[in-house]
Design a protein around this motif. Structure first.
Motif, short mmCIF file in Angstrom:
data_model
loop_
_atom_site.label_atom_id
_atom_site.label_comp_id
_atom_site.label_asym_id
_atom_site.label_seq_id
_atom_site.Cartn_x
_atom_site.Cartn_y
_atom_site.Cartn_z
N THR A 54 -7.06 10.06 -2.25
CA THR A 54 -8.17 9.33 -1.65
C THR A 54 -8.30 9.67 -0.17
OG1 THR A 54 -6.82 7.41 -1.02
CG2 THR A 54 -7.78 7.42 -3.26
N GLN A 55 -9.50 9.57 0.34
CA GLN A 55 -9.72 9.83 1.76
C GLN A 55 -8.87 8.91 2.63
OE1 GLN A 55 -13.99 9.56 2.43
NE2 GLN A 55 -14.24 11.76 2.10
N GLU A 56 -8.71 7.67 2.18
CA GLU A 56 -7.92 6.71 2.94
C GLU A 56 -6.46 7.16 3.05
OE1 GLU A 56 -6.72 1.95 2.86
OE2 GLU A 56 -7.67 2.88 1.12
N GLU A 57 -5.90 7.63 1.92
CA GLU A 57 -4.50 8.06 1.96
C GLU A 57 -4.33 9.33 2.78
OE1 GLU A 57 -0.68 8.98 -1.00
OE2 GLU A 57 -2.58 8.25 -1.84
N VAL A 58 -5.24 10.28 2.61
CA VAL A 58 -5.15 11.53 3.37
C VAL A 58 -5.27 11.25 4.87
CG1 VAL A 58 -6.30 13.72 3.89
CG2 VAL A 58 -5.96 13.02 1.51
N ALA A 59 -6.24 10.43 5.25
CA ALA A 59 -6.41 10.10 6.67
C ALA A 59 -5.17 9.39 7.21
CB ALA A 59 -7.64 9.22 6.86
N GLY A 60 -4.60 8.51 6.40
CA GLY A 60 -3.40 7.81 6.81
C GLY A 60 -2.23 8.76 7.01
N LEU A 61 -2.10 9.73 6.12
CA LEU A 61 -1.02 10.71 6.23
C LEU A 61 -1.18 11.57 7.48
CD1 LEU A 61 -0.66 11.78 2.51
CD2 LEU A 61 1.17 10.84 3.93
N PRO A 101 0.82 -1.21 0.00
CA PRO A 101 0.00 0.00 0.00
C PRO A 101 0.86 1.27 0.00
CG PRO A 101 -0.75 -1.56 1.68
CD PRO A 101 0.57 -2.07 1.18
N ARG A 102 0.32 2.32 -0.62
CA ARG A 102 1.06 3.59 -0.69
C ARG A 102 1.45 4.12 0.68
NH1 ARG A 102 1.01 6.79 -5.14
NH2 ARG A 102 0.79 8.66 -3.83
N LEU A 103 0.58 3.91 1.68
CA LEU A 103 0.87 4.44 3.00
C LEU A 103 2.15 3.84 3.58
CD1 LEU A 103 -0.20 6.48 5.00
CD2 LEU A 103 -1.50 4.65 6.10
N LEU A 104 2.47 2.61 3.20
CA LEU A 104 3.71 2.00 3.67
C LEU A 104 4.91 2.80 3.15
CD1 LEU A 104 4.89 -0.50 5.20
CD2 LEU A 104 5.24 -1.51 2.95
N GLY A 105 4.79 3.30 1.94
CA GLY A 105 5.86 4.13 1.39
C GLY A 105 6.01 5.43 2.15
N PHE A 113 8.92 19.17 2.28
CA PHE A 113 7.55 19.30 1.77
C PHE A 113 6.81 18.01 2.10
CE2 PHE A 113 5.26 21.05 -2.28
CZ PHE A 113 4.22 21.49 -1.48
N ALA A 114 5.97 18.06 3.14
CA ALA A 114 5.30 16.86 3.62
C ALA A 114 3.91 16.66 3.05
CB ALA A 114 5.23 16.89 5.15
N PHE A 115 3.17 17.76 2.85
CA PHE A 115 1.77 17.65 2.38
C PHE A 115 1.38 18.97 1.75
CE2 PHE A 115 -2.86 17.61 2.68
CZ PHE A 115 -3.17 16.28 2.38
N SER A 116 1.00 18.94 0.48
CA SER A 116 0.68 20.17 -0.24
C SER A 116 -0.81 20.48 -0.18
CB SER A 116 1.12 20.05 -1.71
OG SER A 116 0.21 19.26 -2.43
N THR A 117 -1.15 21.70 -0.54
CA THR A 117 -2.56 22.10 -0.60
C THR A 117 -3.31 21.28 -1.66
OG1 THR A 117 -1.85 23.91 -2.07
CG2 THR A 117 -2.23 24.44 0.24
N GLU A 118 -2.56 20.73 -2.62
CA GLU A 118 -3.18 19.90 -3.66
C GLU A 118 -3.34 18.44 -3.26
OE1 GLU A 118 -2.08 23.56 -4.92
OE2 GLU A 118 -0.51 22.10 -4.43
N ASN A 119 -2.65 18.03 -2.20
CA ASN A 119 -2.70 16.62 -1.80
C ASN A 119 -4.05 16.20 -1.22
OD1 ASN A 119 0.80 16.41 -0.72
ND2 ASN A 119 -0.15 15.98 -2.71
N TRP A 120 -4.92 17.17 -0.92
CA TRP A 120 -6.27 16.83 -0.46
C TRP A 120 -7.06 16.09 -1.55
CZ3 TRP A 120 -7.04 17.30 4.58
CH2 TRP A 120 -6.33 18.27 5.29
N LYS A 121 -6.59 16.17 -2.79
CA LYS A 121 -7.26 15.50 -3.89
C LYS A 121 -7.06 13.99 -3.88
CE LYS A 121 -6.44 19.55 -6.84
NZ LYS A 121 -5.71 20.07 -8.03
#
Length: 238
Positions: A68-75, A28-32, A58-66
Motif C-alpha cells: 500500500t502507498q501508506e506502508e511504502v511511504a512509512g518505510l 499497524p504494520r509500520l510499528l513492526g 534486505f530492507a526493501f525489495s523491488t517487489e515491495n512497491w506493490k
C-alpha cells in the motif's frame, strides 16, 4: 575439498516478519517495521564479537512497491529517520555503511542521506553493514549485464574474455565478498530474489522467529550451527 568449520565472514539476512509481528499485537504494520529497525542495531553490534566482518540486510525489495502507498511511504520515512538517528553511533562504533539496489526510484532526500552516511563512515573498518533498498537479485543482474554490454560495445571488454568472474565486477556488491551464510527469519523458506548470484554456495538458515524478536542469542545460535557445517563447494569430503 572441504573447508574446516569456522564462523562466517559475511552474513546476509532477510529480515522477515515485521508486519506479522505487529498484526499479532493488533498494531499497524509500520510499528513492526520500527521494531525491526531497532533490532538491526543489536545484531550489527554482535558481529565483531563473533568474527563477522560483513553483514548485509534486505530492507526493501523491488517487489515491495506493490504494498500500500501508506506502508511504502512509512518505510521510506523510516529509512530517512534511521540514517539520521543512527549515523553518529555507527560512525563511533566503527561501522561502515553501504547501500545496494537501484537508487533512482527513491526520493531525492533519501538518496542524499544514503550518499552522506556512506561518505561519513567510509573509513570505518570494524564491521561492514550493507543495506539493500529497492534491491532485487534479478534486477541487479539485469543492470550489471547492461553495464557489461556497454563495455563490450565500446571496445573496453572482449566478449571472449568474459568468464564467471567477469559479471561480479559489475554487480552492486563488487566490493564485497560473497555471503557465507544467509539467514531468513519468520519461518518462510524462500530466498525472495536476494543476492541470487552471490549466494550460489552460501549456507542457508530458515528460522521461525519473527525479525523483531530475533535477538543476539538467536543470531549467535545460528552462527554456532553454521560452524558445525561442512562446506564442500561442489567437491567431496576428504
Amino acid at each position: 575439498m572441504s573447508t574446516p568449520a569456522q564462523g562466517p565472514r559475511h552474513v546476509a539476512i532477510i529480515m522477515d516478519g515485521n508486519g506479522r509481528w505487529a498484526q499479532q499485537r493488533g498494531r499497524p504494520r509500520l510499528l513492526g517495521h520500527r521494531a525491526g529497525a531497532k533490532r538491526v542495531r543489536e545484531i550489527v553490534e554482535a558481529c565483531p564479537d563473533n568474527g563477522v566482518e560483513y553483514i548485509t540486510i534486505f530492507a526493501f525489495s523491488t517487489e515491495n512497491w506493490k504494498r500500500t502507498q501508506e506502508e511504502v511511504a512509512g518505510l521510506m520515512g523510516l529509512f530517512r529517520r534511521y540514517i539520521e538517528n543512527e549515523a553518529q553511533d555507527m560512525l563511533g562504533q566503527g561501522v561502515r555503511v553501504r547501500f545496494i539496489g537501484d537508487r533512482l526510484r527513491l526520493d531525492v532526500k533519501l538518496q542524499r542521506l544514503m550518499n552522506w552516511i556512506e561518505a561519513l563512515t567510509a573509513h570505518n573498518t570494524r564491521v561492514n553493514l550493507t543495506i539493500a533498498i529497492n534491491y532485487g537479485g534479478r534486477d541487479e543482474v539485469s543492470r550489471a549485464t547492461k553495464r557489461l554490454a556497454r563495455d563490450v560495445a565500446a571496445g573496453r571488454l572482449d566478449p571472449d574474455d568474459i568468464t564467471d568472474e567477469t559479471l561480479p565486477r559489475y554487480l552492486d556488491t563488487h566490493v564485497l565478498p560473497d555471503p557465507d551464510l544467509v539467514i531468513r527469519t519468520s519461518g518462510e523458506a524462500r530466498i525472495s530474489n536476494f543476492l541470487l548470484w552471490q549466494s550460489a554456495y552460501a549456507e542457508y538458515e530458515f528460522v521461525d522467529t519473527l525479525w523483531p524478536d530475533f535477538r543476539r542469542s538467536d543470531f549467535e545460535a545460528v552462527l554456532a550451527r553454521y560452524s558445525g557445517r561442512d562446506r564442500r563447494f561442489g567437491g567431496i569430503k576428504a
